[in-house]
Design an enzyme around this catalytic site. Structure first.
Site, PDB file in Angstrom:
ATOM      1  N   ASP A  71       0.837  -1.200   0.000  1.00  0.00           N
ATOM      2  CA  ASP A  71       0.000   0.000   0.000  1.00  0.00           C
ATOM      3  C   ASP A  71       0.873   1.253   0.000  1.00  0.00           C
ATOM      4  O   ASP A  71       1.962   1.265   0.583  1.00  0.00           O
ATOM      5  CB  ASP A  71      -0.907  -0.026   1.241  1.00  0.00           C
ATOM      6  CG  ASP A  71      -2.012   1.010   1.152  1.00  0.00           C
ATOM      7  OD1 ASP A  71      -2.336   1.463   0.030  1.00  0.00           O
ATOM      8  OD2 ASP A  71      -2.551   1.376   2.209  1.00  0.00           O
ATOM      9  N   HIS A  77       2.241   3.579  -9.109  1.00  0.00           N
ATOM     10  CA  HIS A  77       2.089   2.140  -9.376  1.00  0.00           C
ATOM     11  C   HIS A  77       3.309   1.618 -10.137  1.00  0.00           C
ATOM     12  O   HIS A  77       3.812   0.533  -9.832  1.00  0.00           O
ATOM     13  CB  HIS A  77       0.800   1.868 -10.154  1.00  0.00           C
ATOM     14  CG  HIS A  77      -0.447   2.189  -9.372  1.00  0.00           C
ATOM     15  ND1 HIS A  77      -0.599   1.819  -8.046  1.00  0.00           N
ATOM     16  CD2 HIS A  77      -1.589   2.846  -9.707  1.00  0.00           C
ATOM     17  CE1 HIS A  77      -1.781   2.239  -7.604  1.00  0.00           C
ATOM     18  NE2 HIS A  77      -2.387   2.868  -8.588  1.00  0.00           N
ATOM     19  N   LEU A 117      11.383 -20.366  -4.912  1.00  0.00           N
ATOM     20  CA  LEU A 117      10.329 -19.542  -4.307  1.00  0.00           C
ATOM     21  C   LEU A 117       8.999 -19.685  -5.057  1.00  0.00           C
ATOM     22  O   LEU A 117       8.967 -19.620  -6.282  1.00  0.00           O
ATOM     23  CB  LEU A 117      10.769 -18.070  -4.357  1.00  0.00           C
ATOM     24  CG  LEU A 117       9.745 -17.047  -3.866  1.00  0.00           C
ATOM     25  CD1 LEU A 117       9.590 -17.116  -2.346  1.00  0.00           C
ATOM     26  CD2 LEU A 117      10.142 -15.629  -4.283  1.00  0.00           C
TER      27      LEU A 117
HETATM   28  C1  FPP Z   1      -1.839   0.261  -3.442  1.00  0.00           C
HETATM   29  O1  FPP Z   1      -1.422   1.581  -3.470  1.00  0.00           O
HETATM   30  C2  FPP Z   1      -1.277  -0.582  -4.442  1.00  0.00           C
HETATM   31  C3  FPP Z   1      -2.009  -1.298  -5.350  1.00  0.00           C
HETATM   32  C4  FPP Z   1      -3.378  -1.036  -5.795  1.00  0.00           C
HETATM   33  C5  FPP Z   1      -1.384  -2.479  -5.886  1.00  0.00           C
HETATM   34  C6  FPP Z   1      -0.604  -2.204  -7.134  1.00  0.00           C
HETATM   35  C7  FPP Z   1       0.713  -2.774  -6.928  1.00  0.00           C
HETATM   36  C8  FPP Z   1       1.697  -2.592  -7.791  1.00  0.00           C
HETATM   37  C9  FPP Z   1       1.532  -1.804  -9.008  1.00  0.00           C
HETATM   38  C10 FPP Z   1       2.985  -3.211  -7.537  1.00  0.00           C
HETATM   39  C11 FPP Z   1       3.328  -4.142  -8.649  1.00  0.00           C
HETATM   40  C12 FPP Z   1       2.834  -5.493  -8.368  1.00  0.00           C
HETATM   41  C13 FPP Z   1       2.982  -6.536  -9.209  1.00  0.00           C
HETATM   42  C14 FPP Z   1       2.728  -7.889  -8.693  1.00  0.00           C
HETATM   43  C15 FPP Z   1       3.400  -6.408 -10.623  1.00  0.00           C
HETATM   44  P1  FPP Z   1      -2.581   2.641  -3.368  1.00  0.00           P
HETATM   45  O2  FPP Z   1      -2.919   3.070  -4.747  1.00  0.00           O
HETATM   46  O3  FPP Z   1      -3.728   2.117  -2.578  1.00  0.00           O
HETATM   47  O4  FPP Z   1      -1.846   3.763  -2.561  1.00  0.00           O
HETATM   48  P2  FPP Z   1      -2.524   4.905  -1.668  1.00  0.00           P
HETATM   49  O5  FPP Z   1      -3.155   4.206  -0.490  1.00  0.00           O
HETATM   50  O6  FPP Z   1      -1.348   5.745  -1.265  1.00  0.00           O
HETATM   51  O7  FPP Z   1      -3.497   5.649  -2.536  1.00  0.00           O
END
Ligand code: FPP
Length: 246
Positions: A19, A36, A130
Site C-alpha cells: 500500500d 504504481h 520460491l
Molecule cells: C496500493 O497503493 C497498491 C495497489 C493497488 C497495488 C498495485 C501494486 C503494484 C503496481 C505493484 C506491482 C505489483 C505486481 C505484482 C506487478 P494505493 O494506490 O492504494 O496507494 P494509496 O493508499 O497511497 O493511494
C-alpha cells in the site's frame, strides 16, 4: 543485517499488502500511475531477498476485488502495468527458479492479462524455488465464498456429506489450498487493516505494519520485518508456559 538468531526463525510464508503507491506519487506531484509503476521495483527487491534467504513462499496483493471501484483510468493503467511487468519479468523469475502463480477471479480479467498469467504459470510450473503468488481480482471473502459454493455442489452431487466438512476439507477448496498458512503478514503505507486479503490463511499470522510507502520498501525494510518476526513468540492459542522460551 539479519542476525544469526533471526536466520533460525524465518517465516516460511510471507504475505504483503503493498500500500502507498498513490501517496508516494502525490508527494512528488506525479500521477497515481507513476506510483504504481514505482511499485514494481520493490516487488523485484523483495523477491530477490526471499530467494537469498531461502524463504519458500511469498504472496503479494496486487489488486483486490474492491479495487474495481477505482476510477476507470486507474484500473486500466494497473491492468496494462501488470501485463507489461509480467512479460518483462517472467524470464528472470524463471532463471531464478521462481514458480509464479495467480489467485483471484480470473474470469473478470481482460483476455490479455488472463493469457499472460496462464503463460507465466505454465512457463514456471516445474520450478522448485520460491513460490510467488500474485493475488489479482482477489478478495478473502470471494475465496471463502467460492469454496463454500464448491462444497455445496459436492454435497448436491452426493460425493460428500455436510459432516465431512472440517477445517482441512474447507481449506482444500480455497484458491490458496496449495500454500502453507501465512507466517508473516506485512502491510506498508501506514494503514493498520487487512483489507480482505487472505482471511482464512492469516488466522494466526504475525502482522507487521510499517509507515514506509510501498515504492520505498527495500530489502533492508524486509530484513527489519524479519527481525521483528524473529523476536515474537507464536503461541497459536496456547500459553507462553506451554510454548516455552521464545
Ligand atoms: C496500493 O497503493 C497498491 C495497489 C493497488 C497495488 C498495485 C501494486 C503494484 C503496481 C505493484 C506491482 C505489483 C505486481 C505484482 C506487478 P494505493 O494506490 O492504494 O496507494 P494509496 O493508499 O497511497 O493511494
Amino acid at each position: 543485517m539479519v542476525s544469526r538468531r533471526t536466520v533460525k526463525t524465518l517465516p516460511g510464508h510471507i504475505a504483503i499488502i503493498m500500500d502507498g503507491n498513490g501517496r508516494w506519487a502525490r508527494r512528488r506531484a506525479l500521477p497515481r500511475q507513476a506510483g504504481h509503476r514505482a511499485g514494481i521495483k520493490p516487488v523485484r527487491n523483495v523477491v530477490h531477498r526471499c530467494v537469498e534467504r531461502n524463504i519458500h513462499t511469498l504472496t503479494v496483493f496486487a489488486f483486490s476485488s474492491e479495487n474495481w471501484e477505482r476510477p476507470v483510468e486507474e484500473v486500466k493503467g494497473l491492468m496494462t502495468l501488470f501485463v507489461d511487468a509480467l512479460r518483462r519479468e517472467v524470464d528472470e523469475l524463471h532463471e531464478n527458479n521462481v514458480r509464479l502463480q495467480f489467485i483471484g477471479d480470473r474470469s473478470v480479467l481482460n483476455s490479455e492479462l488472463c493469457a499472460a498469467t496462464v503463460a507465466a504459470e505454465e512457463k514456471t510450473r516445474e520450478n522448485t524455488g520460491l513460490v510467488l503468488t500474485v493475488a489479482v481480482a482477489y478478495g478473502g471473502r470471494w475465496d471463502l465464498t467460492q469454496a463454500a459454493r464448491e462444497l455445496a455442489r459436492e454435497i448436491v452431487a452426493g460425493s460428500i456429506t455436510p459432516d465431512d466438512i472440517d477445517e482441512d476439507l474447507f481449506a482444500a477448496h480455497l484458491t490458496t489450498a496449495s500454500l502453507p498458512t501465512v507466517d508473516l503478514l506485512i502491510r506498508t503505507g501506514g494503514e493498520k487493516r487487512v483489507s480482505n486479503f487472505l482471511l482464512w490463511d492469516i488466522a494466526y499470522s504475525e502482522v507487521y505494519f510499517t509507515d514506509v510507502l510501498w515504492p520505498d520498501f527495500t530489502a533492508t525494510e524486509l530484513d527489519q520485518a524479519l527481525e521483528s518476526y524473529a523476536a515474537r513468540q507464536r503461541r497459536f492459542g496456547r500459553t507462553s508456559d506451554q510454548v516455552g522460551p521464545s
